[in-house]
Design a protein around this motif. Sequence first.
Motif, PDB file in Angstrom:
ATOM      1  N   UNK A 227      33.412  22.990  48.710  1.00  0.00           N
ATOM      2  CA  UNK A 227      32.252  23.264  48.079  1.00  0.00           C
ATOM      3  C   UNK A 227      32.157  22.665  46.464  1.00  0.00           C
ATOM      4  N   UNK A 228      33.030  23.132  45.923  1.00  0.00           N
ATOM      5  CA  UNK A 228      33.336  22.974  44.466  1.00  0.00           C
ATOM      6  C   UNK A 228      33.125  21.149  44.512  1.00  0.00           C
ATOM      7  N   UNK A 229      34.026  20.676  45.145  1.00  0.00           N
ATOM      8  CA  UNK A 229      33.723  19.128  45.198  1.00  0.00           C
ATOM      9  C   UNK A 229      32.387  18.780  45.614  1.00  0.00           C
ATOM     10  N   UNK A 230      31.834  19.575  46.430  1.00  0.00           N
ATOM     11  CA  UNK A 230      30.264  19.069  46.687  1.00  0.00           C
ATOM     12  C   UNK A 230      29.592  19.393  45.574  1.00  0.00           C
ATOM     13  N   UNK A 231      29.678  20.392  44.863  1.00  0.00           N
ATOM     14  CA  UNK A 231      28.668  20.676  43.608  1.00  0.00           C
ATOM     15  C   UNK A 231      29.067  19.584  42.691  1.00  0.00           C
ATOM     16  N   UNK A 232      30.129  19.182  42.433  1.00  0.00           N
ATOM     17  CA  UNK A 232      30.437  18.276  41.481  1.00  0.00           C
ATOM     18  C   UNK A 232      29.866  16.948  41.779  1.00  0.00           C
ATOM     19  N   UNK A 233      30.002  16.466  43.049  1.00  0.00           N
ATOM     20  CA  UNK A 233      29.307  15.155  43.520  1.00  0.00           C
ATOM     21  C   UNK A 233      27.676  15.246  43.104  1.00  0.00           C
ATOM     22  N   UNK A 234      27.069  16.386  43.846  1.00  0.00           N
ATOM     23  CA  UNK A 234      25.846  16.610  43.468  1.00  0.00           C
ATOM     24  C   UNK A 234      25.325  16.439  42.000  1.00  0.00           C
ATOM     25  N   UNK A 235      26.111  16.950  41.414  1.00  0.00           N
ATOM     26  CA  UNK A 235      25.675  16.967  39.615  1.00  0.00           C
ATOM     27  C   UNK A 235      25.870  15.655  39.254  1.00  0.00           C
ATOM     28  N   UNK A 236      26.814  14.699  39.729  1.00  0.00           N
ATOM     29  CA  UNK A 236      26.971  13.568  39.286  1.00  0.00           C
ATOM     30  C   UNK A 236      25.760  12.679  39.302  1.00  0.00           C
ATOM     31  N   UNK A 237      25.100  12.736  40.406  1.00  0.00           N
ATOM     32  CA  UNK A 237      23.919  12.312  40.541  1.00  0.00           C
ATOM     33  C   UNK A 237      23.903  10.689  40.038  1.00  0.00           C
ATOM     34  N   UNK A 238      24.834   9.777  40.546  1.00  0.00           N
ATOM     35  CA  UNK A 238      25.180   8.728  40.208  1.00  0.00           C
ATOM     36  C   UNK A 238      25.182   7.533  41.249  1.00  0.00           C
ATOM     37  N   UNK A 239      24.203   7.985  42.491  1.00  0.00           N
ATOM     38  CA  UNK A 239      24.239   7.192  43.608  1.00  0.00           C
ATOM     39  C   UNK A 239      23.194   6.000  43.370  1.00  0.00           C
ATOM     40  N   UNK A 240      23.460   4.927  43.851  1.00  0.00           N
ATOM     41  CA  UNK A 240      22.463   3.861  43.827  1.00  0.00           C
ATOM     42  C   UNK A 240      21.211   4.100  44.397  1.00  0.00           C
ATOM     43  N   UNK A 241      19.996   3.572  43.767  1.00  0.00           N
ATOM     44  CA  UNK A 241      18.716   4.264  44.587  1.00  0.00           C
ATOM     45  C   UNK A 241      18.119   2.936  45.088  1.00  0.00           C
ATOM     46  N   UNK A 242      17.658   3.161  46.188  1.00  0.00           N
ATOM     47  CA  UNK A 242      16.979   2.028  47.233  1.00  0.00           C
ATOM     48  C   UNK A 242      15.734   2.022  47.111  1.00  0.00           C
ATOM     49  N   UNK A 243      14.917   1.947  46.298  1.00  0.00           N
ATOM     50  CA  UNK A 243      13.470   2.639  46.421  1.00  0.00           C
ATOM     51  C   UNK A 243      12.654   1.774  47.344  1.00  0.00           C
ATOM     52  N   UNK A 244      13.007   0.291  47.654  1.00  0.00           N
ATOM     53  CA  UNK A 244      12.310  -0.331  48.510  1.00  0.00           C
ATOM     54  C   UNK A 244      12.486  -0.293  49.929  1.00  0.00           C
ATOM     55  N   UNK A 245      11.443  -0.336  50.557  1.00  0.00           N
ATOM     56  CA  UNK A 245      11.550  -0.776  52.031  1.00  0.00           C
ATOM     57  C   UNK A 245      11.095  -2.174  52.196  1.00  0.00           C
ATOM     58  N   UNK A 246      11.902  -3.182  51.892  1.00  0.00           N
ATOM     59  CA  UNK A 246      11.154  -4.494  51.444  1.00  0.00           C
ATOM     60  C   UNK A 246      11.021  -5.422  52.673  1.00  0.00           C
TER      61      UNK A 246
END
Length: 693
Positions: A227-246
Amino acid sequence: MGEVRARLLGREVGVHTIGDLLYRFPYRYIDRTRMWQICEVDESMESTYIQLRCRVSGISFVGEGAKQRFIVEITDGTGSGEMVWFRGIKWIEKSIEVGREYIVFGRPTLYRSRLQLVHPDVELVEQALSRRRESGLQGIYSTTEKLAQAISAKSMYNIVCNAWKLVAADEHAFREVLPEALRTRNGLITLREAIYNIHFPQSAERLRAAEYRLKYEELLGVQLTIQARRSVRYARNDGFIFPRVGALFNKFYRENLPFMLTGAQQRVIKEIRADMVSGRQMNRLLQGDVGSGKTMVAFMSMLLAVDNGYQACIMAPTEILARQHYASMTRFAQGLNVRIAILTGASKAKERREALEGIASGEVDILIGTHALIEDRVKFSNLAYVVIDEQHRFGVEQRAKLWTKNLQPPHILVMTATPIPRTLAMSLYGDLEVSVIDELPPGRKPIATYHYHDSARLRMFGFLRKEIAKGRQVYIVYPLIKGSEKMDYKDLYDGFDSISRDFPLPEYRITVCHGKMKNDDKEAAMAQFKRGEADILIATSVIEVGVDVPNATVMVIESAERFGLSQLHQLRGRVGRGGEQSYCILMTGDKLSKEGRARLEAMCATNDGFRLSELDLKLRGAGDIHGTQQSGEAFELNIANLATDTQIMQITRDEAIAILEGDPQLELPHNRMWAELRDRYRRRERVDFSNIS
Ligand code: ADP
Ligand code: MG
């Protein structure tokens, strides 16, 4: 304890201190109040411990020098047998007297249907009865061959008793790690009580309480890590964003989709899409039974990446499967503006160059391949999405290489047809999300599965002829390419000879595919079968994964007892892909182990991969399930079982999340104890599990 035995304990099982010793728990318990009668002992009891009360009726020495054996005849009025010693004869001889009664404790074997106990523990009845035992439960400790020679089950027990006596009065010896409030809330006994009762159970109930407490502590340590790793990953917030369904996704959906998506497929695509706009890096496991349509989910979600200007790739475990994905995805993509390339170990120079250049320049949108994808020279221009098919075929480190193919970590979807329980998945793969396709495309008829003995072979051949006459195709799978003398299993070469005799040309066309063939030849054979130019494909389990030939309706598995349950299920999944009734025939010899029989019965009883995997877990224990070895590398567990202690895992997970709230790394002073607990069960990790699904 003498120095020799002490050193042996260190070398064989890593016990160097009293603490080590007392943290080595019994792996099972025997009931010392239970006395067996000699006439009750049968073969089924051969690897279990039993206890007898019997009189010595005679002794003898057989053989000379180093080969000498000491044989003690015993009887208890219901039957007779013998005890045998090969070593330590001088010493044991002194303690045995003809005519006296003993309590004998050991593992029985039946030698020419006569009871024999090799190197049992022996104690005079009077002596044994004078020793008070609270519950009669005695722990049995795991041992090694060398260790067992030097320390018998009883001496091991005595050593642990002595160790406990040495520290029992020392209040620092088992310092409590769990605060009282948490213990009360969860009904946990203290550490000291737990350690005492795990070795010397005062009652069956105390033993259960001790096990629960110790498992709880361990799994809380595990969950604090995860869970510690999970919160680190969540906090990082550096995922690519795919806003469009194109355009691509929509055009494909409207014009190219070859069938209606099942409800489960739609739901999973939605789940993936939600991850891809969250800003967090997706780390998702997709479990779906054989034939449930995972490929389509992979393809459509890859279109989402491409629609947003990124590249995607899919890695398959075999050449055959990669080629098949390439063929179906190029077909799906017809008329769409999406460029797909393939790269495998067998790619010819031109194909390789096109893939490498295209992927580096950004001209190629989707790369399909085998583990050739992870090679260093494969450089993407902007990879944002990675799909891994049939993940259990890849090692952890192999997979981990893919997420370093871009500066920012790509989204990851891992697909598997060998499902594992959700909680197990989470502990194996860190903090991943889990999606499930629990619905097969409509119109599938369940595959009828039968178990035949070799004696029914002619009947089975008759059945194959009938199916082939209807225009259907048949797989025959062998466990081995070439038989070995040691193993009495059917092999592909012999099989081919006999099948070609019974199914002669030109009426029957046979082709062969196995792992030792050149890639080109393998592919040619598969292609021939796929085009319907062969009626029978003789193969090894190279065709286990993914191969899709809808016209094939019969899967014959030779020496089926040789295969594991999930492998059998995978193989069966090669048929039943079209609209026709399909069959799976499991051929075996007459001799089957209990477990082997249970596997075959399960196969005949159900088509449900999830149920089979649960059963598999029960039959084999968690240790053998793929992936648990990997988790074994990550966590050093003493008593808890990641596969079966799912309920405690659930509870400790919630507790861990609460503890980590506000201090995800456990850096604050008042959280020191939790940091300690977290680190206790964690081994030095070679890879970062937070990204590994
Ligand atoms: P798996 O989950 O085992 O990888 P596949 O993706 O290979 O399964 O799909 C199995 C077969 O089912 C393929 O022939 C595929 O085209 C077909 N299929 C997938 N989804 C659907 C659907 N919704 N309706 C009908 N057929 C489907
Ligand atoms: Mg598949």
